[in-house]
Every structure is written in structure tokens, then in C-alpha cells.
Design a protein around this motif. Structure first.
Motif, PDB file in Angstrom:
ATOM      1  N   SER A 132       3.459   5.420  14.518  1.00 27.43           N
ATOM      2  CA  SER A 132       3.208   5.935  15.872  1.00 27.43           C
ATOM      3  C   SER A 132       2.373   4.959  16.684  1.00 27.43           C
ATOM      4  CB  SER A 132       2.494   7.290  15.790  1.00 27.43           C
ATOM      5  OG  SER A 132       3.315   8.280  15.195  1.00 27.43           O
ATOM      6  N   ALA A 133       1.369   4.374  16.035  1.00 25.33           N
ATOM      7  CA  ALA A 133       0.514   3.413  16.730  1.00 25.33           C
ATOM      8  C   ALA A 133       1.301   2.176  17.151  1.00 25.33           C
ATOM      9  CB  ALA A 133      -0.659   3.017  15.832  1.00 25.33           C
ATOM     10  N   ARG A 134       2.228   1.742  16.314  1.00 30.54           N
ATOM     11  CA  ARG A 134       3.060   0.586  16.672  1.00 30.54           C
ATOM     12  C   ARG A 134       3.903   0.883  17.912  1.00 30.54           C
ATOM     13  NH1 ARG A 134       6.259  -1.544  11.449  1.00 30.54           N
ATOM     14  NH2 ARG A 134       7.174  -2.843  13.099  1.00 30.54           N
ATOM     15  N   GLU A 135       4.467   2.092  17.981  1.00 34.63           N
ATOM     16  CA  GLU A 135       5.256   2.460  19.164  1.00 34.63           C
ATOM     17  C   GLU A 135       4.411   2.383  20.423  1.00 34.63           C
ATOM     18  OE1 GLU A 135       7.958   5.820  19.124  1.00 34.63           O
ATOM     19  OE2 GLU A 135       7.683   6.022  16.954  1.00 34.63           O
ATOM     20  N   ALA A 136       3.209   2.931  20.367  1.00 31.42           N
ATOM     21  CA  ALA A 136       2.332   2.915  21.543  1.00 31.42           C
ATOM     22  C   ALA A 136       1.884   1.501  21.876  1.00 31.42           C
ATOM     23  CB  ALA A 136       1.126   3.818  21.300  1.00 31.42           C
ATOM     24  N   ALA A 137       1.641   0.685  20.856  1.00 26.27           N
ATOM     25  CA  ALA A 137       1.210  -0.688  21.082  1.00 26.27           C
ATOM     26  C   ALA A 137       2.285  -1.500  21.789  1.00 26.27           C
ATOM     27  CB  ALA A 137       0.832  -1.345  19.756  1.00 26.27           C
ATOM     28  N   GLU A 138       3.553  -1.222  21.505  1.00 27.44           N
ATOM     29  CA  GLU A 138       4.641  -1.950  22.148  1.00 27.44           C
ATOM     30  C   GLU A 138       4.722  -1.643  23.641  1.00 27.44           C
ATOM     31  OE1 GLU A 138       8.370  -1.687  20.146  1.00 27.44           O
ATOM     32  OE2 GLU A 138       7.547  -2.265  18.206  1.00 27.44           O
ATOM     33  N   LEU A 139       4.061  -0.563  24.068  1.00 29.43           N
ATOM     34  CA  LEU A 139       4.007  -0.229  25.499  1.00 29.43           C
ATOM     35  C   LEU A 139       2.871  -0.955  26.207  1.00 29.43           C
ATOM     36  CD1 LEU A 139       4.565   3.638  25.193  1.00 29.43           C
ATOM     37  CD2 LEU A 139       6.274   1.875  25.740  1.00 29.43           C
ATOM     38  N   GLY A 140       2.073  -1.712  25.439  1.00 32.26           N
ATOM     39  CA  GLY A 140       0.998  -2.491  26.046  1.00 32.26           C
ATOM     40  C   GLY A 140      -0.386  -1.911  25.899  1.00 32.26           C
ATOM     41  N   TYR A 141      -0.524  -0.823  25.148  1.00 33.34           N
ATOM     42  CA  TYR A 141      -1.834  -0.196  24.969  1.00 33.34           C
ATOM     43  C   TYR A 141      -2.579  -0.800  23.780  1.00 33.34           C
ATOM     44  CZ  TYR A 141      -0.199   3.625  28.027  1.00 33.34           C
ATOM     45  OH  TYR A 141       0.270   4.364  29.083  1.00 33.34           O
TER      46      TYR A 141
END
Length: 395
Positions: A132-141
Motif C-alpha cells: 500500500s505504501a508503494r502505491e502511495a509513494a508512486e503518486l509522489g507522497y
């Protein structure tokens, strides 16, 4: 699902004062097997991350520990890159240097920073949280993993989730990842304040785990502390060349010594650029002997292998006591009567306990510690006095 390559970063440092004399400057806690399971905390961390990574993890450690780290990684038989810091500069330079090396090869890659000396029980839940964290990180967060608190702990920092905004203002892609906006990070509170945090339902324990694109981390760092970002990028550019040692020696001492929480997490949270994935896997930073005693008892109750007891005899006038009352880590022979204690020892001394409640005993060749678990955090005061008393060699 995450698409960008994922590279774990494992900062492996620390002075080990809160677990002295088990942990020493020359042998910090991440190199120790603190649960009796046959692996050091570092080895357990690498093994935990191995199924989740697309490339070998990067372990960043002090030059004095490099040989021991490499030896333990060789024993584990899992590939890893080891970076040696010339001197301690806190977590931000260590993580930033690893990020710069990743960025040089794969600018879109996501890195995840996970301390080398934490315990995590539920691998499946941990893996889902990282995904889940990887998905959010790919959005730039900048993404952090927050642990849902089980009690008003005063030894951990806290993360406050933002209150929901007006409908329609949420990031729909972020909502899909399961991550939530962060309002702020809070330092370790006193008990009254910790109880207030839990009552709101908005606070999570800060486990110090961060997931972010390597390029995003460095670009944001360039905005916050430009010389630090510039310095690690210069070191990374020289990595693998004949100029590396000279560039490292010139830049490293100039890098700002600062934790990632203060360098990035706190200021970026104020800008709405930090999100948290709430998680419930069993986690502990094993910050002191009180925490370690709780972990050993919990693992014994759950039937985990290797958690003491082999050198223990317990009895009172009414027959055997519950063996979980005294846990033994190491080869020490212990007799106990009406006691609740944890013993760490590998000397030939016979250890006898009578009427003790909530005690940790650490028996080494050159030091003996007897500590009340309820005051475990005060050990740092004692260790700090060793130098002034001419006992620095015991550190």
C-alpha cells in the motif's frame, strides 16, 4: 498495484545505550540475537524484506561495523549492498545517500527505509502495508507506516491523521492505496497526553518506516536542506570510481546531522505531502529492557522457538511456578523462587533469584546489570556516567 522497482534501505546504527551491557558501541543491538531465534535483528530485517524487494537491499552502517555486517549478511546468504559511513550523521544522510545511489541508476524507483533493529511479528500484514505504501509513494507522497496503538505508550512518537476534508477534495488514487493524509508528527508524550491521543482515535505510533520515490526524497530534501541533497548526490555520482573515497571524505563531514523526521517528515506534513498507511502488525523497536522482557514473555506464550527457559529451574513451597515468570536468554543456569524476571547471561556463574518482581539481569564477563523494568529508560543516565568514571572501555 505498484509498478516502480522497490529497493529497501536499512539504516544500521546507534550506540546501544538502552540495552547496555548486552549492546556495546562495538556490538550494537542490530548485530545481536535478542530473541534467541538464531538470527540477529539485522538478519531478521533483511529476511523480512527479501520477499518484497525487486533489488537487493542497501544496508547503511558505520565503518566500524562494516565487517560484522558483511559477515552476518554472508551467513544469511541473501544479497545486499553495504554502504559504510565514515562517521555517524543521523538517519537523514544515511537514507539520502542510499536514495542518491538508487536515483542514479533508476530515477523512478521507490525506496523504503526500515530500521535494522526492530521486531515485527506478522509478515503478511507487513507485506500488505508495504505494498500500500508503494502505491502511495508512486503518486509522489512521502509515506510512513503507522502502528495502531494498543496502549498509551510514552516511549514512541505519534502520527496524527488529518481530519477528513470536504467531499470531493480527496485524492481518489490515494484513497485506493489505503493511505491517509498526515496532519503532524508528535514527539514522545507523557502518559496523560498519550491517553488523550488514544481517546481521539486519530493517532498512530510512529515506527520510523518511510517509503518514497528516491527522486522525490532528494528533490524535497534539496528544497529543505540544499547542501545535504547536493552532497549525497555528488557522493553517489562518484560511487564506483577512483574519485569516490576523496569525494566521500570531503562531503560527508559537511552533511547536516539530522533525523529524517525533522528533515523531511515534519515540514512536508505541514505542506500536505505526507500520508500514512495505518497498520496493526506486531511491532516493537525494542527500545529498552522493559520492552525486551515483554517481547520474550509474549514469544514464550506463543510458543516461539528459542526463547529461553532451558537453564531455568523455578519452584516454591507449593510446587513449580509458571516457567513464563522467569525467562532466560543465553546459556545461564538460573534458580528462581517466587520471582518474575528476565535473565540474559552466558557466563559460568550460577544465578539465583528470590522474591524479585519485574527485574532484568544482564550478566556479562565484565559487567553485571540489575534493573527494574519499570525504570528501564533510566539506564542511559548510568551508561553516560561510565566515561566520567574512567570506565569508557565498558561502553
Amino acid at each position: 498495484m505498484p509498478q516502480a522497482p522497490f529497493v529497501p534501505v536499512i539504516p544500521a546504527g546507534g550506540a546501544g545505550t538502552r540495552l547496555w551491557p548486552l549492546s556495546r558501541r562495538s556490538r550494537p543491538k542490530f548485530l545481536l540475537d535478542l530473541t534467541g531465534e538464531g538470527r540477529s535483528l539485522l538478519q531478521s530485517t533483511v529476511a523480512r524484506l527479501e520477499p518484497l524487494t525487486d533489488q537487493p537491499p542497501i544496508v547503511v552502517t558505520g565503518s566500524g561495523h562494516e565487517a560484522a555486517v558483511r559477515e552476518q549478511l554472508d551467513q544469511l546468504g541473501m544479497p545486499a549492498v553495504v554502504l559504510a559511513e565514515p562517521s555517524p550523521r543521523n538517519s537523514m544522510p544515511a537514507i539520502a545517500l542510499a536514495a542518491a545511489l538508487v536515483e542514479r541508476e533508476q530515477p523512478e524507483a521507490v525506496i523504503g527505509s526500515f530500521a535494522a533493529d526492530h521486531l515485527i511479528d506478522d509478515q503478511e500484514s507487513f507485506g500488505r502495508a508495504v505494498a500500500s505504501a508503494r502505491e502511495a509513494a508512486e503518486l509522489g507522497y512521502l509515506v510512513t507506516l503507522g502502528i495502531r496503538p494498543t496502549h498509551p505508550a510514552t516511549g514512541f512518537g505519534y502520527i496524527e491523521q488529518s481530519t477528513p476534508g470536504p467531499a470531493g477534495q480527496e485524492d481518489p488514487e490515494l484513497a485506493t492505496s489505503g493511505a491517509l493524509p498526515v496532519a503532524r508528527f508528535v514527539e514522545k508524550p507523557d502518559r496523560e497526553r498519550a491517553e488523550q491521543f488514544l481517546a481521539t482515535g486519530r493517532f498512530l505510533w510512529n515506527a520510523g518506516m518511510f517509503v518514497v520515490r528516491a527522486s522525490v526524497l532528494l528533490d524535497e530534501l534539496a528544497a529543505q536542506i540544499p547542501p545535504l541533497a547536493r552532497g549525497v548526490r555528488e557522493i553517489a555520482a562518484a560511487h564506483g570510481t577512483e574519485r569516490h573515497d576523496e569525494v566521500l571524505a570531503r562531503n560527508w563531514p559537511r552533511l547536516t546531522s539530522i533525523a529524517i523526521d525533522h528533515a523531511l517528515a515534519e515540514p512536508l506534513a505541514a505542506e500536505g505531502k505526507v500520508v500514512v498507511v495505518p497498520t496493526s502488525f506486531g511491532w516493537d523497536d525494542v527500545g529498552d529492557f522493559g520492552a525486551l522482557a515483554r517481547q520474550l514473555r509474549a514469544r514464550a506464550a506463543n510458543g516461539s522457538r528459542g526463547v529461553g527457559g532451558t537453564g531455568l529451574r523455578t519452584e516454591d513451597g507449593n510446587g513449580p511456578l509458571d516457567a513464563s515468570d522467569v525467562r532466560v536468554l543465553g546459556s545461564a543456569e538460573v534458580d528462581a523462587v517466587s520471582s518474575r524476571a528476565t535473565v540474559y547471561g552466558a557466563t559460568d556463574r550460577h544465578i539465583a533469584l528470590v522474591g524479585l518482581d519485574g527485574i532484568s539481569i544482564v550478566d556479562t564477563e565484565d559487567a553485571l546489570l540489575v534493573l527494574a523494568d519499570a525504570q528501564a529508560q533510566d539506564l542511559t543516565t548510568l551508561v553516560a556516567r561510565l566515561e566520567e568514571r574512567g570506565l569508557g572501555h565498558l561502553r
